[in-house]
Scaffold this active site. Structure first.
Site, short mmCIF file in Angstrom:
data_model
loop_
_atom_site.label_atom_id
_atom_site.label_comp_id
_atom_site.label_asym_id
_atom_site.label_seq_id
_atom_site.Cartn_x
_atom_site.Cartn_y
_atom_site.Cartn_z
N HIS A 256 0.83 -1.21 0.00
CA HIS A 256 0.00 0.00 0.00
C HIS A 256 0.86 1.26 0.00
CE1 HIS A 256 -3.87 -2.04 0.64
NE2 HIS A 256 -3.26 -2.78 1.54
N HIS B 209 13.51 -3.02 -1.11
CA HIS B 209 12.31 -2.28 -1.48
C HIS B 209 12.70 -1.02 -2.23
CE1 HIS B 209 13.48 -0.73 2.54
NE2 HIS B 209 13.13 0.44 2.03
N HIS C 98 11.78 3.25 -3.42
CA HIS C 98 11.14 4.54 -3.17
C HIS C 98 11.15 5.33 -4.48
CE1 HIS C 98 11.19 4.10 1.26
NE2 HIS C 98 12.31 3.43 1.03
N HIS D 189 16.61 0.11 -1.61
CA HIS D 189 17.26 -0.19 -0.34
C HIS D 189 17.34 -1.70 -0.15
CE1 HIS D 189 15.85 3.94 1.41
NE2 HIS D 189 16.86 4.06 0.55
N THR E 136 14.10 4.67 7.33
CA THR E 136 13.41 5.86 6.83
C THR E 136 11.89 5.74 6.94
OG1 THR E 136 13.31 5.04 4.55
CG2 THR E 136 15.29 6.28 5.19
#
Length: 329
Positions: free
Chosen positions: A86, A116, A118, A141, A223
């Protein structure tokens, strides 16, 4: 790591990158956005060793560091799942041999848990870390756990618990081959909360720059909430490449009711932290600073992108140099 411990770590990682129902749900915008995370119960998000940060190449401290050893990063995992949380796209893996990161002045040996991404709404934003005032459209990352801790929960309670390898992507020719192999999986997880098995999964090396010899290093945090300040960050100076079409696959992923749009945290103050830039070693340098040579195992890839022995650096010496070099920011 046993299969049970790996499963626990993967579940914990997925949970840490998604809104927690123990506290209020966090988001990347609105009342529950990054500026309010600490008010939602994630107190660490307001501390003074937070990530990401803005890096200025004119302010970094050059250091002689041995290469990172990326053990078995050239091996495709046995299994890879890609999930739309999500709030982003997260991959979990099962690999044999186990993927390990060591050397490069890391304070231990680290096992890869997952990775993952960003991104932002356009090519001028998206990366969490900024270099010389520039944002990149995508940042990956690779999350790694210190091998001496049995699971992610324990690791997030120790200052040397995690290491994260960050890769910046920029639009250009010759995109990372691993992104090509993730494309069909990204199309299958457009709906928020969906997950899929990645067919013919890429190796991590196929998602990284051609050279990982040069990197930045600093001490920071996760983060995302809970923003635990337990991360040794490594940001590769060279970028990987991505096409506009591949970027649109990330931007098409939906959150709860609409496309995710962007999933990056704004940069945090450094509060006097030093950012190091790796300076490559030669034999004379090694003799001068008293480093110890160590032969890596078969399948180990050095951060210079070649199969060769690594060098071990005593972390205590680097930490002492860090304290001596710190200036207020």
């Amino acid at each position: 790591m046993s299969a049970l411990r790996l499963a626990v770590s993967l579940v914990w990682l997925a949970a840490s990158l998604s809104p927690s129902h123990a506290d209020q749900e966090w988001t990347y915008e609105g009342n529950n956005g990054p500026e309010n995370w600490s008010r939602l119960g994630y107190k660490d998000c307001d501390h003074h060793r937070q990530s990401p940060i803005a890096i200025s190449s004119r302010e970094v401290v050059l250091r002689h560091l041995d290469p990172l050893r990326l053990d078995y990063f050239d091996h495709a995992p046995l299994r890879m799942n890609l999930t739309n949380t999500h709030l982003g796209a997260t991959a979990s893996m099962k690999a044999r041999p186990e993927l390990v990161v060591r050397g490069g002045a890391l304070p231990g040996e680290y096992q890869v848990v997952g990775f993952h991404f960003h991104w932002g709404e356009n090519d001028t934003v998206g990366s969490e870390h900024i270099l010389d005032g520039r944002s990149y459209p995508l940042e990956m990352h690779i999350v790694c756990k210190n091998a001496k801790y049995s699971d992610m929960k324990k690791a997030t309670q120790r200052p040397d618990g995690l290491a994260v390898l960050a890769v910046w992507f920029e639009v250009g020719a010759g995109p990372a081959s691993g992104l090509v192999r993730l494309a069909s999986a990204l199309r299958r997880i457009r709906g928020g909360g969906s997950s899929t098995l990645v067919q013919n999964p890429p190796s991590l090396l196929e998602l990284m720059p051609a050279s990982t010899e040069h990197f930045y290093r600093y001490e920071g945090s996760l983060t995302t909430p809970g923003c635990y300040e337990v991360v040794t960050w490594t940001l590769f100076k060279d970028t990987a490449k991505i096409t506009e079409k591949q970027l649109q696959l990330f931007r098409s992923l939906k959150g709860y009711l609409k496309p995710i749009g962007h999933n990056y945290r704004f940069v945090q103050l450094r509060y006097g932290r030093t950012v190091y830039e790796r300076r490559a070693l030669d034999e004379g340098d090694a003799a001068e600073v008293g480093l110890v040579a160590a032969q890596g195992p078969p399948g180990a890839v050095s951060a210079a992108g070649a199969l060769r022995p690594g060098l071990a650096v005593f972390w205590r010496a680097l930490a002492a140099a860090s304290r001596a070099a710190r200036l207020p920011r």
